[in-house]
Design a protein around this motif. Structure first.
Motif, PDB file in Angstrom:
ATOM      1  N   CYS A   1       2.592   2.506  14.414  1.00 16.00           N
ATOM      2  CA  CYS A   1       2.396   1.101  14.065  1.00 16.00           C
ATOM      3  C   CYS A   1       3.738   0.409  13.876  1.00 16.00           C
ATOM      4  O   CYS A   1       4.530   0.784  12.998  1.00 16.00           O
ATOM      5  CB  CYS A   1       1.562   0.984  12.793  1.00 16.00           C
ATOM      6  SG  CYS A   1       1.151  -0.720  12.354  1.00 16.00           S
TER       7      CYS A   1
ATOM      8  N   LYS B   1      -3.851   1.432  12.624  1.00 13.75           N
ATOM      9  CA  LYS B   1      -3.245   2.460  11.780  1.00 13.75           C
ATOM     10  C   LYS B   1      -4.097   2.737  10.550  1.00 13.75           C
ATOM     11  O   LYS B   1      -4.090   3.860  10.026  1.00 13.75           O
ATOM     12  CB  LYS B   1      -1.841   2.009  11.355  1.00 13.75           C
ATOM     13  CG  LYS B   1      -1.031   3.070  10.630  1.00 13.75           C
ATOM     14  CD  LYS B   1      -0.685   4.229  11.553  1.00 13.75           C
ATOM     15  CE  LYS B   1       0.215   5.239  10.871  1.00 13.75           C
ATOM     16  NZ  LYS B   1       0.495   6.413  11.743  1.00 13.75           N
TER      17      LYS B   1
ATOM     18  N   GLU C   1       0.984   0.478  18.370  1.00 15.30           N
ATOM     19  CA  GLU C   1       0.351  -0.750  17.894  1.00 15.30           C
ATOM     20  C   GLU C   1       1.398  -1.744  17.412  1.00 15.30           C
ATOM     21  O   GLU C   1       2.253  -1.418  16.591  1.00 15.30           O
ATOM     22  CB  GLU C   1      -0.609  -0.429  16.750  1.00 15.30           C
ATOM     23  CG  GLU C   1      -1.312  -1.662  16.180  1.00 15.30           C
ATOM     24  CD  GLU C   1      -2.236  -1.330  15.034  1.00 15.30           C
ATOM     25  OE1 GLU C   1      -3.209  -2.076  14.815  1.00 15.30           O
ATOM     26  OE2 GLU C   1      -1.997  -0.303  14.356  1.00 15.30           O
TER      27      GLU C   1
ATOM     28  N   ASP D   1       1.711  -4.848  15.226  1.00 11.08           N
ATOM     29  CA  ASP D   1       0.963  -5.588  14.199  1.00 11.08           C
ATOM     30  C   ASP D   1       1.840  -6.659  13.558  1.00 11.08           C
ATOM     31  O   ASP D   1       1.736  -6.940  12.370  1.00 11.08           O
ATOM     32  CB  ASP D   1       0.436  -4.625  13.136  1.00 11.08           C
ATOM     33  CG  ASP D   1      -0.607  -5.267  12.225  1.00 11.08           C
ATOM     34  OD1 ASP D   1      -1.384  -6.113  12.712  1.00 11.08           O
ATOM     35  OD2 ASP D   1      -0.626  -4.936  11.026  1.00 11.08           O
TER      36      ASP D   1
END
Length: 472
Positions: free
Chosen positions: A312, A302, A284, A286
């Motif tokens: 993450c 997450k 991910e 972010d």
């Protein structure tokens, strides 16, 4: 305590709800600050901050000597770009030459850089960072010339762990590995979890850096249909992982680059559940999560990860200091693999800059900076959207992101934004053509515009010029 719990934000949310529900209409005058204080018992400070917050969302406007009124923007209806519909294959199409052309001149003087992938220097606290640099050189052993611990600067990791409360996380410093930027973090994740010939899935359009990174590692990329508002389509994810051998999923859950989409919380939960069920790592990105325009920071995937399946990745490259190369990853159950990759390929993160950012995260300095930049970006976003709608041909569609600093613009099918790029550069304007955000032959009539530049009359004129070029 989350921002949404603050009284002035709760009051601001109530005003926004009244406007969007039609209780308050365009042109209606809001009660004066004194009237609200008298009726509610709120302090003048609380009401003033609430009105300022709603104004920053472009829902009301202040008129000198008159008060606050519901703005025209609150009733704005914007045609939204279409959802993507890539062919569910892993065939790659060359895009490197166009990427090189657009991004080799990112420092060209006199060019309006709508193609920028990071905020303008004018929006960054450079003077404060410079002071932090001097302090770090004085406090670090050997003035910061030594290698760091493999896992990264302890001060920075502690502050990242503390900051995680904003998205509902509760890691410790031992759960975090620092890296030289977010792409480096994603790179270590991919190198740890895949090998040449493997297939990964991602949204479409997607940040071109992820595509080129995957290609350099010999991976195949399956791009999945994506909604411009809510992100990757869950049915497409379910079908792909149930029928294909997928080694990893790479997603940008909040304010995606380039579309600006944000996955709803239920979608984030479901994606995590699916990855856990099929034992597929979810990488991910972010990096834009802190740049929200609403009353509170959105969660990420997450947040809902109980098994460690989510890796993450994030950074301060989009919020604080692009050139400092400060990033990190919460690798979940893959910590050993990611640490080994960092040892083989990086050894150490930049010592001084990681110490500087760790110190900056302390004592509220980062949050104070974020509050300022979020308001500026929100106002910029609305100014961009309004100017695009006013200046571009009828039928132009534009995204309405709730954070980040990218607009996704869809033009008539007959327009090729690669050609538009060349034409715009003759007027000292740089854009990001849509075709660089996919390996497939799609998005040729789309472009990404960054609103990370300070809003000026010259900037407005540049957008107007783009609109005229499209209409030629």
């Amino acid at each position: 305590m989350k921002n949404s719990n603050y009284l002035y934000l709760q009051f601001a949310d109530r005003i926004e709800k009244q406007i969007k529900s039609g209780v308050l209409s365009v042109g209606d005058k809001l009660p004066s600050i004194r009237e609200v204080c008298s009726e509610t018992g709120y302090s003048m400070s609380t009401v003033s901050k609430a009105y300022y917050e709603v104004e920053s969302r472009s829902l009301i406007e202040s008129r000198p000597q008159s008060g606050y009124y519901v703005s025209n923007i609150s009733a704005r209806t914007v045609p939204e770009p279409s959802a993507s519909s890539p062919i569910l294959s892993v065939k790659n199409v060359e895009r490197e030459d166009l990427i090189d052309l657009v991004y080799n001149d990112m420092r060209a003087k006199g060019v309006t850089m709508f193609s920028l992938g990071f905020p303008s220097n004018e929006l960054l606290p450079i003077a404060k960072l410079n002071k932090g640099m001097i302090q770090a050189m004085r406090s670090l052993p050997n003035s910061g010339t030594s290698y760091e611990d493999l896992q990264g600067n302890l001060n920075l990791r502690k502050e990242i762990a503390r900051w995680a409360f904003t998205w509902g996380g509760s890691p410790t410093e031992d759960d975090i590995i620092t890296t030289p930027g977010c792409v480096n973090a994603i790179s270590h994740c991919l190198m740890s979890l895949t090998k040449p010939g493997d297939t990964i899935i991602t949204e479409s359009p997607v940040y071109f850096g992820v595509l080129q990174l995957a290609k350099s590692l010999g991976l195949y990329v399956m791009e999945l249909p994506t909604n411009i508002t809510t992100g990757i389509e869950l049915d497409a994810v379910k079908k792909a992982i149930a029928t294909k051998k997928i080694k990893a999923c790479v997603l940008m859950s909040n304010f995606s680059n380039p579309s600006g989409s944000m996955m709803p919380n239920e979608h984030k939960k479901e994606v995590v559940r699916l990855m856990e069920f099929y034992n597929i790592p979810l990488i991910e990105d972010d990096i834009h999560g802190d740049l929200y325009f609403g009353s509170g920071r959105p969660t990420n995937c997450k947040t809902y990860d109980e098994s460690g399946i989510v890796l993450c990745c994030s950074s301060v490259s989009k919020t604080l200091a692009p050139g400092y190369r400060v990033g990190w990853v919460l690798p979940g159950k893959f910590k050993k693999e990611v640490l080994r990759s960092k040892l083989y390929h990086t050894i150490s993160s930049p010592t001084i800059t990681h110490e500087v950012v760790g110190d900056f995260l302390k004592n509220g300095r980062y949050e104070n900076h974020l509050r300022k930049i979020r308001k500026i970006l929100n106002q910029n976003c609305n100014n961009y959207i309004n100017t695009v709608l006013e200046s571009f041909p009828t039928g132009t569609k534009v995204s309405q992101p709730q954070g980040g600093f990218f607009l996704w613009v869809e033009l008539d099918k007959r327009i090729d934004t690669a050609d538009l790029y060349h034409l715009a550069m003759k007027h000292q304007i740089s854009i990001s053509p849509g075709r660089i955000f996919s390996f497939q032959d799609q998005f040729s009539n789309c472009m990404r515009l960054s609103f990370g530049l300070p809003w000026t009359n010259e900037l407005r004129q540049s957008i107007q010029t783009l609109g005229k070029l499209v209409d030629l």
